[in-house]
Design a protein around this motif. Structure first.
Motif, short mmCIF file in Angstrom:
data_model
loop_
_atom_site.label_atom_id
_atom_site.label_comp_id
_atom_site.label_asym_id
_atom_site.label_seq_id
_atom_site.Cartn_x
_atom_site.Cartn_y
_atom_site.Cartn_z
N LEU A 45 6.14 3.21 -0.38
CA LEU A 45 5.27 2.06 -0.66
C LEU A 45 5.85 1.15 0.34
O LEU A 45 6.94 0.72 0.89
N VAL A 46 4.78 0.68 1.29
CA VAL A 46 5.09 -0.34 2.26
C VAL A 46 4.56 -1.72 1.88
O VAL A 46 3.33 -1.97 1.21
N ALA A 47 5.08 -2.73 2.28
CA ALA A 47 4.71 -3.95 2.06
C ALA A 47 5.25 -4.91 3.26
O ALA A 47 6.48 -4.44 3.73
N THR A 48 4.86 -5.98 3.42
CA THR A 48 5.04 -7.07 4.39
C THR A 48 6.28 -7.97 3.88
O THR A 48 5.59 -8.79 2.91
N GLY A 49 7.12 -8.22 4.26
CA GLY A 49 8.24 -9.09 3.91
C GLY A 49 8.45 -10.10 5.13
O GLY A 49 7.75 -10.23 6.14
N TYR A 106 0.87 -1.10 0.00
CA TYR A 106 0.11 -0.07 -0.02
C TYR A 106 0.83 1.28 0.13
O TYR A 106 2.27 1.11 0.20
N LEU A 107 0.42 2.40 -0.33
CA LEU A 107 1.14 3.79 -0.28
C LEU A 107 0.61 4.45 0.95
O LEU A 107 -0.31 4.32 1.30
N VAL A 108 1.59 5.12 1.39
CA VAL A 108 1.42 6.16 2.24
C VAL A 108 1.87 7.70 1.65
O VAL A 108 3.09 7.67 1.23
N VAL A 109 1.15 8.54 1.47
CA VAL A 109 1.30 9.83 0.78
C VAL A 109 1.30 10.83 1.72
O VAL A 109 -0.03 11.28 2.39
N ARG A 110 2.51 11.59 1.84
CA ARG A 110 2.30 12.91 2.73
C ARG A 110 2.50 14.13 1.92
O ARG A 110 3.12 14.51 0.96
N GLY A 129 1.70 18.33 5.36
CA GLY A 129 2.04 17.47 6.41
C GLY A 129 1.11 16.39 6.44
O GLY A 129 1.14 15.41 7.42
N SER A 130 -0.04 16.51 5.92
CA SER A 130 -1.19 15.44 6.15
C SER A 130 -0.91 14.28 5.35
O SER A 130 -0.55 14.21 4.28
N SER A 131 -0.96 13.12 5.81
CA SER A 131 -0.91 11.86 5.10
C SER A 131 -2.01 11.00 4.80
O SER A 131 -2.83 10.98 5.63
N ARG A 132 -2.01 10.15 3.76
CA ARG A 132 -3.25 9.37 3.52
C ARG A 132 -2.64 8.23 3.01
O ARG A 132 -1.43 7.91 2.21
N ARG A 133 -3.41 7.24 3.25
CA ARG A 133 -3.11 5.61 2.83
C ARG A 133 -3.82 5.30 1.54
O ARG A 133 -5.07 5.55 1.62
N ILE A 134 -3.32 4.67 0.59
CA ILE A 134 -3.91 4.43 -0.62
C ILE A 134 -3.73 2.74 -1.01
O ILE A 134 -2.45 2.57 -0.87
N ALA A 135 -4.61 2.13 -1.28
CA ALA A 135 -4.52 0.68 -1.36
C ALA A 135 -3.85 0.21 -2.85
O ALA A 135 -3.78 1.26 -3.58
N VAL A 136 -3.06 -0.69 -2.98
CA VAL A 136 -2.36 -1.10 -4.08
C VAL A 136 -2.82 -2.50 -4.71
O VAL A 136 -2.39 -3.52 -3.89
N ASP A 137 -3.23 -2.32 -5.65
CA ASP A 137 -3.97 -3.70 -6.19
C ASP A 137 -3.00 -4.22 -7.35
O ASP A 137 -2.02 -3.48 -7.60
N GLY A 138 -3.23 -5.37 -7.78
CA GLY A 138 -2.46 -6.07 -8.82
C GLY A 138 -1.39 -7.13 -8.19
O GLY A 138 -0.89 -7.07 -7.05
#
Length: 344
Positions: free
Chosen positions: A188-192, A150-154, A158-167
């Motif tokens: 771009l955040v992901a779980t490893g 998923y994305l985190v956009v600042r 200074g405000s941040s939003r989270r956006i889902a990443v499909d695919g």
């Protein structure tokens, strides 16, 4: 400008052990060729440019300056490391890359530069990528060992939003609304293998000018109170049991040399607290490693995903952990929970 640039990675590929053949009469005339050794890192031209900039400096820059130089050069891989040395220290550079490979959760990319006797090697962990796909679009991909991106956009306020990443393996192209104030800092955040973390970062728009280092509190409690107050979130109670777990995890980060939330068999922060008999509605954690506690806290504040975690208004309690590794670096952990209680 740098006058001469060479690549240490290419030299490292040639350094590997060879074994003698067993000259038994029954052996086949020709043995199958041995598989080539895996490279310690893969050459990256953008990182070579970063290494060239650093080689021309007459000092070793702080980590924030290194990261800014990488982002300005278009390097999105995260995290980024640098090693400084002089001609003749080949074994030291090789050992440094081997150590990074052992503790990293994804392959390395690297670039090397030389200025006079000074040599700089810059390496980054490539677990995902954020590439531009038009003026307001980004394409996000992660490698096979990572999931749930998923994305985190600042934005500039200074405000941040989270956006889902499909695919799937081909990744996904995400449109960034034009009304969001530029410049934008996108993670771009992901779980490893070691849990979720930012795997790629990129600025959309001009990177802000200004100093890369700043002062601040060395006290995690005072720092977090100030950070949350600025966002309108409530102050947190200092929780002894959370601090015990945070300290234990900070020590594990330092001892293992690895970086993440899931470094032991107990699993993620929620599972680790349950192991201690603590249950909470919501659990969150921020982990950082830097030269000092102040730098570690600044790194958390500068990361949109980490900042969203530590300023989440749902949390009521916090625990603070600190440890020091063999190189003198500080491993900091902030563990947060919403109305934690002891499980009967």
């Amino acid at each position: 400008m740098l006058r001469k640039t060479t690549l240490l990675c290419a030299m490292l590929l040639a350094v590997h052990a060879t074994a003698g053949a067993d000259k038994n009469a029954d052996a086949p005339a020709e043995a199958a060729p041995a598989a080539p050794p895996a490279p310690l890192c893969i050459k990256d031209k953008k990182l070579e440019g970063v290494a060239g900039q650093l080689a021309e400096l007459q000092r070793i820059p702080p980590s924030a300056e290194l990261i800014k130089a990488a982002r300005e050069a278009g390097v999105d891989a995260n995290p980024v490391y640098a090693k400084f040395g002089v001609t003749g220290e080949f074994d030291s550079f090789k050992a440094w890359l081997e150590d990074l490979n052992e503790t990293s959760d994804a392959p390395l990319i690297c670039g090397r530069a030389r200025s006079g006797e000074r040599i700089v090697l810059v390496a980054a962990v490539r677990a995902g990528a954020l590439t531009t796909a038009g003026r307001n679009n980004l394409h996000a991909t992660v490698i096979d060992d990572f999931r749930d991106p998923y994305l985190v956009v600042r934005d500039s306020s200074g405000s941040s939003r989270r956006i889902a990443v499909d695919g799937g393996q081909l990744g996904s192209t995400i449109s960034i609304p034009v009304e969001w104030g530029r410049p934008l800092f996108v993670q771009l955040v992901a779980t490893g293998p070691n849990g979720p973390r930012p795997v790629a970062e990129r600025w959309v728009g001009k990177i802000p000018e200004g100093p890369t280092t700043r002062s601040g509190s060395q006290s995690p409690e005072a720092w977090l109170m100030q950070l949350r107050r600025a966002t309108g979130a409530r102050s947190l109670r200092s929780n002894r049991l959370l601090s015990q777990e945070a300290t234990s995890h900070a020590q594990m980060v330092c001892d293992s040399g690895r970086f993440g939330h899931e470094l032991d068999p107990n699993g993620d922060p929620e599972a680790r607290l349950l192991k201690r008999g603590i249950e909470a509605r919501v659990v969150g954690e921020a982990v950082a490693r830097a030269a000092t506690m102040r730098e570690a806290l600044n790194a958390i504040a500068d990361s949109p995903s980490h900042r969203m975690t530590v300023t989440d208004p749902r949390f009521t309690d916090a625990g603070y952990g600190k440890a020091e590794d063999e190189k003198g670096r500080t491993c900091a952990v902030i563990l947060l929970a919403s109305w934690p209680r002891k499980v009967p």
